[in-house]
Design a protein around this motif. Structure first.
Motif, PDB file in Angstrom:
ATOM      1  N   VAL A  93       0.856  -1.184   0.000  1.00  0.00           N
ATOM      2  CA  VAL A  93       0.000   0.000   0.000  1.00  0.00           C
ATOM      3  C   VAL A  93       0.894   1.236   0.000  1.00  0.00           C
ATOM      4  O   VAL A  93       1.787   1.353   0.839  1.00  0.00           O
ATOM      5  N   THR A 129       0.704   2.466 -14.598  1.00  0.00           N
ATOM      6  CA  THR A 129      -0.370   3.280 -14.052  1.00  0.00           C
ATOM      7  C   THR A 129       0.030   4.741 -14.188  1.00  0.00           C
ATOM      8  O   THR A 129       1.035   5.167 -13.613  1.00  0.00           O
ATOM      9  N   SER A 147      -4.802   3.370 -16.579  1.00  0.00           N
ATOM     10  CA  SER A 147      -4.334   2.248 -15.775  1.00  0.00           C
ATOM     11  C   SER A 147      -4.279   1.005 -16.656  1.00  0.00           C
ATOM     12  O   SER A 147      -5.311   0.507 -17.105  1.00  0.00           O
ATOM     13  N   ARG A 149      -3.305  -2.860 -17.121  1.00  0.00           N
ATOM     14  CA  ARG A 149      -3.103  -4.093 -16.366  1.00  0.00           C
ATOM     15  C   ARG A 149      -3.050  -5.270 -17.325  1.00  0.00           C
ATOM     16  O   ARG A 149      -4.035  -5.558 -18.018  1.00  0.00           O
ATOM     17  N   ARG A 170      -2.634   6.547  -5.333  1.00  0.00           N
ATOM     18  CA  ARG A 170      -2.676   5.735  -4.115  1.00  0.00           C
ATOM     19  C   ARG A 170      -2.981   4.283  -4.478  1.00  0.00           C
ATOM     20  O   ARG A 170      -3.968   4.008  -5.168  1.00  0.00           O
ATOM     21  N   HIS A 171      -2.115   3.405  -4.006  1.00  0.00           N
ATOM     22  CA  HIS A 171      -2.400   1.979  -4.155  1.00  0.00           C
ATOM     23  C   HIS A 171      -3.105   1.535  -2.883  1.00  0.00           C
ATOM     24  O   HIS A 171      -2.535   1.561  -1.787  1.00  0.00           O
ATOM     25  N   GLY A 175      -4.601  -4.568  -5.972  1.00  0.00           N
ATOM     26  CA  GLY A 175      -4.653  -4.057  -7.334  1.00  0.00           C
ATOM     27  C   GLY A 175      -5.581  -2.877  -7.545  1.00  0.00           C
ATOM     28  O   GLY A 175      -5.848  -2.498  -8.684  1.00  0.00           O
ATOM     29  N   GLN A 176      -6.073  -2.251  -6.470  1.00  0.00           N
ATOM     30  CA  GLN A 176      -6.977  -1.111  -6.593  1.00  0.00           C
ATOM     31  C   GLN A 176      -6.214   0.194  -6.378  1.00  0.00           C
ATOM     32  O   GLN A 176      -5.476   0.338  -5.403  1.00  0.00           O
ATOM     33  N   TYR A 177      -6.428   1.147  -7.295  1.00  0.00           N
ATOM     34  CA  TYR A 177      -5.751   2.433  -7.253  1.00  0.00           C
ATOM     35  C   TYR A 177      -6.762   3.566  -7.222  1.00  0.00           C
ATOM     36  O   TYR A 177      -7.807   3.501  -7.876  1.00  0.00           O
ATOM     37  N   ARG A 193     -11.155   5.709  -9.652  1.00  0.00           N
ATOM     38  CA  ARG A 193     -10.460   4.516  -9.181  1.00  0.00           C
ATOM     39  C   ARG A 193     -10.387   3.523 -10.325  1.00  0.00           C
ATOM     40  O   ARG A 193     -11.251   3.509 -11.211  1.00  0.00           O
TER      41      ARG A 193
END
Length: 270
Positions: A93, A129, A147, A149, A170-171, A175-177, A193
């Motif tokens: 994080v 990202t 983003s 992936r 922000r991580h 895998g969520q930003y 997000r």
């Protein structure tokens, strides 16, 4: 020991300690946060490596930060990109924030835009990202989030203005930003997000880009702040300085000299 000798020794030792504190200010180790102020001397910072093409004359540092001043329109080669890449990787994080000012970004004839890019690069082009603040070929100024992936991209864009700004990635984990942007001096707000790569550490990229054109660009990047679970201490965090040998020798000579002076004063007083 008479009062005169004691006062001399106390004054000298106090001066020695005071001077040592000035020469070697405390630098605590912090393995989770790093703030870098761009300015004179930043080119030599061990945590960041400079990346640029031959247009070095448009890549300068002063007290306000790292400045890109690409005039364009003079028949020179396109600048494309110039910037900094971290020598360390962020993991787990984390939050990375960039403060900058987009002073001039003229409308480019083509390409992805002219302005500032801030991204986390996960080692290959399939996992990147990016948040950007650019002027597009149509003339509009936007902030965008891309983003990528495993080669699949999620792209969103938002209206923006030039001026003093900030971008933040922000991580949140798994895998969520979350992406934050401030435009024209406004407070940073969450833009969107998106999903990104899972379980991969990434490098921080900071770019000024003209999108492979000679379009004028003038921007200043002032600071970047990183707050992460896994910053490698040996590469980026401040470490305490060792007491230098010459200062130890000086203090030893000083104490020895006053010991000799004390013995002589004591002998003469008897």
């Amino acid at each position: 020991m008479n009062r005169r000798s004691a006062n001399i020794i106390i004054t000298t030792v106090s001066a020695c300690v005071w001077l040592g504190a000035i020469i070697m200010p405390p630098q605590p180790v912090n393995a989770t946060e790093l703030t870098h102020q761009f300015g004179p001397g930043s080119f030599g910072d061990p945590a960041w490596m400079r990346r640029y093409n031959p247009a070095l004359e448009h890549f300068q540092l002063d007290r306000g930060g790292w400045q890109t001043n690409y005039r364009g329109g003079d028949g020179t080669q396109p600048m494309n990109t110039a910037g900094f890449k971290s020598r360390f990787k962020v993991d787990g994080v984390f939050t990375v924030r960039l403060n900058y000012t987009l002073t001039q970004a003229d409308t480019p004839p083509r390409g992805g835009g002219v302005g500032i890019l801030f991204r986390i690069h996960f080692g290959d082009d399939a996992n990147i990202t990016t948040i950007g603040h650019v002027r597009r070929p149509g003339g509009q100024i936007i902030m965008f989030v891309n983003s990528k992936r495993d080669g699949e991209s999620t792209y969103q864009q938002f209206p923006a203005r030039s001026g003093a700004s900030a971008m933040e990635i922000r991580h949140l984990g798994e895998g969520q930003y979350a992406f934050f942007g401030a435009s024209g001096g406004a407070m940073a707000k969450e833009l969107c997000r998106a999903a990104g790569p899972v379980g991969k550490a990434g490098q921080i990229d900071i770019w000024a880009t003209t999108g492979q054109t000679t379009t004028p660009l003038k921007a200043t990047v002032s600071a970047v702040h990183v707050d992460a679970e896994g910053l490698p201490v040996g590469q980026v965090a401040a470490t305490p300085r060792r007491f230098p040998w010459y200062w130890i020798a000086f203090c030893a000579a000083l104490v020895g000299g006053f010991g000799w002076l004390y013995r002589n004063l004591k002998t003469s007083s008897e």
